[in-house]
Structures are given as structure tokens and as C-alpha cells.
Write an enzyme that holds these catalytic residues in place. Sequence first.
Site, short mmCIF file in Angstrom:
data_model
loop_
_atom_site.label_atom_id
_atom_site.label_comp_id
_atom_site.label_asym_id
_atom_site.label_seq_id
_atom_site.Cartn_x
_atom_site.Cartn_y
_atom_site.Cartn_z
N LYS A 103 0.67 -1.74 -0.44
CA LYS A 103 0.03 0.10 -0.48
C LYS A 103 0.67 1.18 -0.44
O LYS A 103 2.31 1.29 0.37
CB LYS A 103 -1.09 0.27 1.43
N ARG A 117 -3.57 -9.35 5.47
CA ARG A 117 -4.24 -10.32 4.28
C ARG A 117 -2.78 -9.52 2.80
O ARG A 117 -2.68 -8.82 2.55
CB ARG A 117 -5.00 -8.94 3.46
#
Length: 271
Positions: free
Chosen positions: A213, A247
Amino acid sequence: MQIKDRIFNPAHIEIMGILNVTPDSFSDGGKYTDVETAVEHAAQMIQEGATIIDVGGESTRPGFAAVSAEEEMRRVIPVIKAIKERFDILVSVDTYKAVTARAALEAGADIVNDVWGFKKDPEIANVTAEYDAYCVLMHNRNNTDYTDFMEDVLLDLKESIQIAKNAGVKEDHIIVDPGVGFAKSLEQNLIVTREVGRLKELGYPVLLATSRKSMIGLTLDEDKDHRLEGTIATSCQAVMTGCEFVRVHDVIENRRAIRMMEAIRDGRKGA
């Protein structure tokens, strides 16, 4: 914790492998848009140690273009069906749309992973309860007007939990996610990652989802193809703060780091 017939060892973090069947996801868009390629990638992640495959049909990267439920279902439903036919694996569907969640659960999905924490589409909580499914409730909001950042995150998640419970979702079917990368500045993303252990105050298992991210890219000044080490660092943080799930895109590398951190934490080699 138990999901369906799978009993997870509380001493070990479980890995949710990311399978984006989208043309425009920020990291792997366009790689797995046909069913066979998607299933092959799922097989690889399972072999590397993923115990959940998270299938998403709409990108949620910054500036993403929303897609219709029809298009989202066209992308994810054949993939979910194929994975469930070929593998004995838990599957989650990454959606905030009730109609997509229903179709995915009909196709065999076990978990609804909602980036809006059941606040975008009010019907999705009812669908989850109707199918006796599990859910991941991620922290998100339409603004960044925080008064006390971590307290507000917890309060927002409590609202999502209450929506789920009011709809009839079972207590032991709820997982919470701090929502790294959503409605937060870089500094707030770093804080919520540092303080992710506070989500344990809510009384539910915690999933940390930071893989590749922008928080990592902005911190390290690296593009999306050079964020593995930063992601691994956050997986190690997940171990040390008591999270139950991560995740990630890169399963084997994160699994190795997690196993090492668990061994350091416990002072012994684990299973």
C-alpha cells in the site's frame, strides 16, 4: 478461532492471499483477469501457505473507477466457483455490494470482506447473516475529521459491529480490520499500524491488510514493485500485536517472516 470447519491455531497468524481479478488494481491489475490464470495464481498461493483466498472484482485504489455490480459479478463469480470446485480452501469476496455478496455466497464463498464495514450498502449485513457467512469489517469513513484518532477508529468499528449484530451476524463470525490506506493520512496509517493491537479491545479477531500500500511506498520512497520488505515489516508487527490474520500479495515471503517472528516471540520453533 474457527471459520466453518477450519480450526485455526491461535498461536499462528493465518494468511489471506489477494486475488484481484480486475484490470486496474494498483499493484496487480490485469494479471489475473481470466479464470484459468486466476485459479493458477490461487493454487500457487495455497501451496505457499495461504489459508484464505480473497477475490476482488473492483479496485479500491485511490482514484479508482467504480464498476457496476453486474460487471463485478462477471469478474468474480466464475473465479470463486472454479476455486471452490478445485480446492478445499476458504474464499472471501472483497465487495461492499449486497448483490455481489449474495451471488458470491451462492457460488461458495465463505466470507464477505467489506471495505466499508457494512456502512455503504445497508443490505449487505442482512445477506451475510442470511447465509450464515463470516465477515471482515474494515474501518472506513467519508471524511478524515477525527477528534481522537484511535478512539474514533474504535468507535467507527463498533458501529460496524453493531450493524452486523443487528442483522443477525453471529458474534464468532466477525473479524475487524483497521483500514490501512482508507480515510487516513500517511501519519495516521503509520499510527493505526503501530496501534493495531488496540483493536483487540473490541473482542474480535483482527486482520491487518497493508500489502504494497501507499503507506509503504511513501515511507520508503518506493513504487508498487518495491514494497515487499515494507509489507513484511508490517506482517512482523501483526505478529507482535496479536493479530490473527494478514492479507498479502506475496504469500511465501510473508509466511517465512511470520514464522520467524512467531519463533522469536515464543522462544521456540513452531509448527
